[in-house]
Design a protein around this motif. Structure first.
Motif, short mmCIF file in Angstrom:
data_model
loop_
_atom_site.label_atom_id
_atom_site.label_comp_id
_atom_site.label_asym_id
_atom_site.label_seq_id
_atom_site.Cartn_x
_atom_site.Cartn_y
_atom_site.Cartn_z
N VAL A 180 -25.47 -14.23 52.74
CA VAL A 180 -24.65 -15.21 52.84
C VAL A 180 -24.84 -16.18 51.86
N GLY A 181 -23.58 -16.70 51.12
CA GLY A 181 -23.60 -17.62 50.02
C GLY A 181 -22.72 -18.80 50.39
N GLN A 182 -23.37 -20.02 50.73
CA GLN A 182 -22.31 -20.99 51.11
C GLN A 182 -21.54 -21.54 50.00
N VAL A 183 -20.38 -21.76 50.18
CA VAL A 183 -19.68 -22.50 48.80
C VAL A 183 -19.47 -23.65 49.15
N LEU A 184 -19.23 -24.37 50.34
CA LEU A 184 -19.40 -25.79 50.40
C LEU A 184 -19.35 -25.97 52.07
N GLY A 185 -19.61 -27.11 52.48
CA GLY A 185 -19.65 -27.47 53.75
C GLY A 185 -20.54 -28.70 54.29
N SER A 212 -25.68 -29.24 59.73
CA SER A 212 -26.84 -29.94 60.40
C SER A 212 -28.14 -28.95 60.88
N VAL A 213 -29.20 -29.42 61.61
CA VAL A 213 -30.12 -28.57 61.98
C VAL A 213 -29.73 -27.38 62.76
N ASP A 214 -28.82 -27.85 63.67
CA ASP A 214 -28.46 -26.50 64.34
C ASP A 214 -27.35 -25.49 63.84
N GLY A 215 -27.07 -25.81 62.52
CA GLY A 215 -25.79 -24.97 61.85
C GLY A 215 -24.54 -25.52 62.30
N SER A 216 -24.07 -26.19 63.26
CA SER A 216 -22.86 -26.50 63.90
C SER A 216 -21.92 -27.46 63.51
N VAL A 217 -21.70 -27.11 62.08
CA VAL A 217 -20.54 -28.09 61.55
C VAL A 217 -19.46 -27.12 61.22
N TRP A 218 -19.24 -27.30 59.82
CA TRP A 218 -18.20 -26.40 59.19
C TRP A 218 -18.36 -26.19 57.84
N GLY A 219 -17.83 -24.98 57.21
CA GLY A 219 -18.21 -24.41 55.87
C GLY A 219 -17.22 -23.40 55.41
N PRO A 272 -21.58 -4.55 46.24
CA PRO A 272 -21.70 -5.12 47.78
C PRO A 272 -20.20 -5.30 48.03
N VAL A 273 -19.94 -5.24 49.26
CA VAL A 273 -18.59 -5.34 49.71
C VAL A 273 -18.61 -6.76 50.62
N GLY A 274 -17.85 -8.00 50.10
CA GLY A 274 -17.88 -9.03 50.76
C GLY A 274 -16.68 -9.68 51.09
N PHE A 275 -16.66 -10.43 52.08
CA PHE A 275 -15.46 -11.53 52.51
C PHE A 275 -15.73 -12.69 52.52
N TRP A 276 -14.68 -13.66 52.56
CA TRP A 276 -14.79 -15.19 52.48
C TRP A 276 -14.56 -15.34 53.96
N ARG A 277 -15.09 -16.68 54.43
CA ARG A 277 -15.11 -16.98 55.77
C ARG A 277 -15.03 -18.70 55.76
N PHE A 278 -14.25 -18.99 57.03
CA PHE A 278 -14.11 -20.43 56.75
C PHE A 278 -14.53 -20.67 58.49
N GLY A 279 -15.35 -21.64 58.89
CA GLY A 279 -15.54 -21.92 60.35
C GLY A 279 -17.03 -22.43 60.24
N ARG A 280 -17.81 -22.14 61.40
CA ARG A 280 -19.03 -22.52 61.67
C ARG A 280 -19.95 -21.49 62.01
N ARG A 281 -21.11 -21.44 61.11
CA ARG A 281 -22.16 -20.71 61.51
C ARG A 281 -23.40 -21.32 62.35
N ASN A 282 -23.81 -20.79 63.56
CA ASN A 282 -24.77 -21.37 64.28
C ASN A 282 -25.98 -21.06 63.72
N ALA A 283 -27.27 -21.70 64.24
CA ALA A 283 -28.50 -21.30 64.01
C ALA A 283 -29.00 -20.03 64.35
N ASP A 284 -28.63 -19.44 65.45
CA ASP A 284 -28.80 -18.36 65.71
C ASP A 284 -27.94 -16.89 65.16
N GLY A 285 -27.03 -17.52 64.29
CA GLY A 285 -26.84 -16.44 63.24
C GLY A 285 -25.46 -16.11 63.86
N THR A 286 -24.82 -16.52 65.04
CA THR A 286 -23.36 -16.42 65.35
C THR A 286 -22.38 -17.10 64.49
N GLN A 287 -21.31 -16.59 64.69
CA GLN A 287 -20.01 -17.55 63.90
C GLN A 287 -18.94 -17.72 64.76
#
Length: 567
Positions: free
Chosen positions: A421-426, A429-436, A459-474
């Motif tokens: 995972v590469g973060q473009v922008l966003g 916080s500590v628990d990951g629960s904001v947006w990006g 590699p095959v990759g996709f763009w995503r917009f939303g939230r990534r939580n600390a436990d890896g869920t999205q």
């Protein structure tokens, strides 16, 4: 179907508006003479997507229209044969009258002089006179206005103005009361405090210490409505359940429903809290913008430091839907008002900081690690390069739009494993629960290298917009097609707080369906090229970023994204 008074069924040549917002519609459902085995009905209003059920051969349903206008009630009867057979759909239409308009509305768009009251309700106009320390600037919540309310392009774009208050002695005030504080009312305002601390800052007030005050509560760090009641318990305070955020546009609304005896406070169009209030004080006095009567001495206190805009007052309780509409700031059917609050372009830039010279808010991106500016792009190495702006640019629980143009570093991306995972922008916080916005490798593909004619794995990759939580869920929207590794791409993410949904645009094309999204307030910096974790950064992205732009407000359509952002 029979519609009860005050409403009536619309006929071909007679469709009269009746009732109004807050006036329920009662409909009696009954079978025709030929149907003897009806046991229940499915029904829905044209403003709803979900069918509801009511039992009985004859049944009465009560509905609450969220807005004025024409409605259709669709009904299907169910019989008792087998599991129940549904009959054909039947519709009846009726029209809901408009509620009373604003007793006052102030947009602060004038070049000079008093702030004019443009409220739609007939009667006395309540223009507001500005004091010293109160000025208009070109940072209004409607942003750059390019269309009239009918959607026709203006000859020249207009930059919206707002009321800027110095927090020391600046305010605006009418020459008398605008609403009866003892009767039902609703208040609405857009606010942008420059800073927040332990001192109260008043947004709107009327009627001294016995009247209402919509304010920032310094003791609790949140927005609140405070008012007096007849016969005790004295002051009633309705506080928001989330902390206030400095330096960002936030929509506030407060409602008093005298019939229900309830006070309600809304932030960004969403209900935050409510309290009982049987009888409020009928307090006189002018409507004050940016200050209120002192509770410890004569005179005024709680001077607001920052921007106010789009202030409106009604002498009735607005519905939740109407309040959400105020928080959306609709220009016309296909466009919402959006205010550009950050605009960073790397063209012609060098050094260790990237300054916003276009939006009027002038936030600064500070480069760190191996990040650099080469006159065309912000160059990120994917190892430790990043750029950050202090705090938040928008209220994370409000509507916003974010856009960037970038190009992935194909050589570095080709070395990444599945799951990278590469973060473009966003903002995280500590628990990951904001947006990006981020790029994620989901698989590998074997292709022929055009230069060597040998098979290689990419590699095959996709763009995503939303939230990534600390436990890896999205919770995210994913691009329809795999991300290109050989060229520029424009990504735009939209968060609509009123609909509770997020959208992703690649170029000017919306990708996928809107995804339900529950916003949470953030606590970290805005970061480009990496994600902020517990005291460190991770998910570094190897890429060239040409620009980053952020707006307060959710763009409403593909047409608006195409016009404002471009492909």
């Amino acid at each position: 179907m029979t519609i009860a008074a005050p409403y009536s069924e619309c006929l071909a040549n007679d469709c009269r508006a009746a009732g109004g917002l807050g006036v329920d519609v009662t409909v009696v459902l009954a079978p025709n003479e030929a149907d003897t085995n009806v046991v229940s009905y499915l029904y829905r209003l044209s403003s709803e997507n979900v069918w509801r059920t009511v039992s009985g051969a004859t049944a009465t349903v009560t509905l609450t229209p969220p807005r004025s206008g024409l409605y259709f009630l669709e009904v299907r009867a169910r019989d008792d044969v087998g599991r129940g057979r549904l009959g054909p759909s039947t519709q009846v239409s009726f029209k809901v009258a408009e509620g009373d308009g604003e007793t006052g509305r102030w947009r602060f768009g004038e070049a000079e002089g008093a702030a004019l009251d443009s409220g739609t309700r007939q009667g006395t106009r309540h223009d507001a006179v500005l004091s010293s320390g109160a000025i208009r600037d070109e940072r209004g919540r409607r942003g750059l206005i390019t269309l009239d309310p009918q959607g026709v392009p203006l000859p020249e774009p207009v930059t919206d103005r707002g009321l800027q208050l110095d927090g020391i002695g600046g305010y605006a005030a009418t020459d008398g009361p605008v609403v009866q504080t003892g009767a039902s009312y609703t208040l609405s305002a857009w606010v942008r405090p420059e800073s927040l601390g332990g001192t109260d800052q008043v947004v709107l007030a009327q009627g001294g210490t016995d009247g209402f005050r919509l304010l920032y509560d310094g003791a609790h760090g949140t927005w609140a409505l405070r008012t007096g009641t007849e016969g005790g318990p004295g002051q009633v305070t309705v506080p928001a359940d989330r902390p206030a955020v400095p330096g960002v546009w936030t929509h506030l609304a407060a409602r008093y429903d005298a019939a229900a005896g309830r006070l309600r406070l809304y932030v960004n169009g969403r209900l935050q809290a409510e309290e009982s209030a049987v009888a409020l004080v009928a307090a006189d006095g002018p409507l004050e913008f940016g200050r209120g009567a002192s509770t410890v001495s004569t005179g005024y206190a709680g001077y607001f430091g920052g921007s106010l805009d789009e202030v409106a007052v009604w002498q009735r309780p607005l519905t939740d839907t109407e309040i959400a509409d105020e928080a959306r700031v609709v220009v016309n059917g296909g466009y919402n008002a959006v205010e550009l609050v950050a605009d960073w372009s790397a063209t012609g830039r060098s050094g260790t900081t990237l300054t916003d010279t276009a939006s009027g808010y002038a936030p600064e991106l500070a480069l760190s690690g191996a990040a650099s500016l080469d006159g065309q792009a912000l160059v990120l190495d994917g190892v430790d390069g990043a750029a950050t702006a202090d705090g938040s640019l928008v209220d994370d629980t409000g509507s916003f739009t974010v856009s960037t143009e970038l190009m992935l570093d194909a050589a570095v991306i080709s070395t990444k494993p599945v799951g990278y995972v590469g973060q473009v922008l966003g903002r995280r916080s500590v628990d990951g629960s904001v947006w990006g916005l981020w790029y994620q490798v989901t698989g590998m593909d074997t292709v022929v290298d055009p230069d060597t004619l040998e098979e290689v794995t990419v590699p095959v990759g996709f763009w995503r917009f939303g939230r990534r939580n600390a436990d890896g869920t999205q919770v995210a929207v994913t691009s329809d097609e795999r991300a290109r590794l050989d060229g520029r791409v424009r990504l735009t993410g939209v968060h609509d707080a009123q609909d509770g949904a997020i959208e992703l645009y690649v170029g000017s094309a919306r990708n996928g369906a809107a995804v339900p999204f529950t916003a949470t307030p953030g606590a970290g910096d805005f970061t480009v090229g990496a994600a902020t974790g517990t005291g460190s950064r991770r998910d570094h992205l190897p890429a060239r970023v040409m620009d980053v732009r952020v707006w307060a407000g959710a763009m409403a359509s593909t047409q608006q994204v195409d016009t404002a952002v471009g492909g």
